[in-house]
Write an enzyme that holds these catalytic residues in place. Structure first.
Site, PDB file in Angstrom:
ATOM      1  N   ASP A   8      33.304  36.873  23.484  1.00 31.42           N
ATOM      2  CA  ASP A   8      33.140  36.296  24.650  1.00 31.42           C
ATOM      3  C   ASP A   8      34.489  36.857  25.556  1.00 31.42           C
ATOM      4  O   ASP A   8      34.990  37.840  24.605  1.00 31.42           O
ATOM      5  CB  ASP A   8      32.989  35.196  24.898  1.00 31.42           C
ATOM      6  CG  ASP A   8      32.717  34.292  26.706  1.00 31.42           C
ATOM      7  OD1 ASP A   8      31.782  35.007  26.470  1.00 31.42           O
ATOM      8  OD2 ASP A   8      33.221  33.983  27.101  1.00 31.42           O
ATOM      9  N   ASP A  10      34.371  37.047  29.697  1.00 32.67           N
ATOM     10  CA  ASP A  10      35.170  35.670  30.492  1.00 32.67           C
ATOM     11  C   ASP A  10      36.587  34.604  29.889  1.00 32.67           C
ATOM     12  O   ASP A  10      35.373  33.599  29.204  1.00 32.67           O
ATOM     13  CB  ASP A  10      34.803  35.462  31.653  1.00 32.67           C
ATOM     14  CG  ASP A  10      33.963  36.660  32.515  1.00 32.67           C
ATOM     15  OD1 ASP A  10      34.961  37.134  33.605  1.00 32.67           O
ATOM     16  OD2 ASP A  10      32.923  36.633  32.609  1.00 32.67           O
TER      17      ASP A  10
END
Length: 211
Positions: A8, A10
């Site tokens: 991922d 953020d």
């Protein structure tokens, strides 16, 4: 050993969640919705901005129809002012390269946002040709489709996902993938309950991946 690591963005590659959600708190207050930072993190982490808009309206924010353009402008400006990498990420990427393990990023965020956050930290070139955005592929976590698209692109049979949100963990587990969940600010019990293996520092990951 795994044949692909899916990150991922953020909160996993870049330490942007607190900054982005404080921007949301400040903006939504102007539209009548008073939230604390912890409230925003609980409501919005791991979602799309259109999902944030829908949820904020449900909570009572009187948002205009062009709100997405407004919040993107404010958020990007704040991130451009400085968004650090998560500690241990450069060393982890180097360790993966040393073992010839491919990696990519799969995010609900827009590519323009990733260009800001990864670009200022020297990672854009390492991810620009292996980036999977929900805005490009039309499928967002918690749907497992984004992770399946990424794995399919690499022909990976044993991918592992590194996530930090409930929606991301749900997507990975639904895709039948091993999921390592980065819990930077709490014990991660909620992510563990969803089926992830919780860790608290990126420096733990090489050992978890047997690099």
């Amino acid at each position: 050993m795994h044949d692909l690591v899916i990150f991922d963005c953020d909160g996993v590659l870049v330490d942007s969640e607190t900054m982005s959600n404080q921007c949301l708190v400040d903006n939504l207050a102007r539209y009548g919705l008073e939230l604390g930072l912890e409230d925003a993190l609980g409501f919005f982490v791991g979602g799309t901005m259109s999902g944030v808009m829908e949820k904020a309206r449900e909570l009572g924010a009187a948002l205009p129809d062009d709100w997405l353009d407004e919040i993107y402008g404010e958020m990007y400006a704040r991130l451009q002012a400085g968004c650090p990498l998560v500690g241990g990420i450069p060393e982890l990427l180097d360790a993966l390269d040393a073992k010839d393990v491919p990696f990519c990023v799969a995010s609900n965020g827009h590519e323009a946002k990733m260009q800001i956050t990864l670009g200022q930290n020297g990672l854009w070139d390492r991810f620009s040709n292996r980036m999977f955005s929900a805005y490009v592929h039309g499928v967002a976590k918690p749907d497992p489709g984004l992770f399946r698209i990424a794995a399919g692109h690499f022909g990976a049979q044993t991918p592992v996902v590194i996530e930090d949100s409930r929606s991301g963990v749900t997507a990975a587990i639904s895709a039948g993938m091993r999921c390592l969940a980065y819990a930077a600010h709490d014990n991660g019990d909620d992510l563990c309950a969803l089926g992830a293996e919780v860790f608290h520092s990126m420096h733990e990951v090489p050992e978890l991946l047997a690099l």
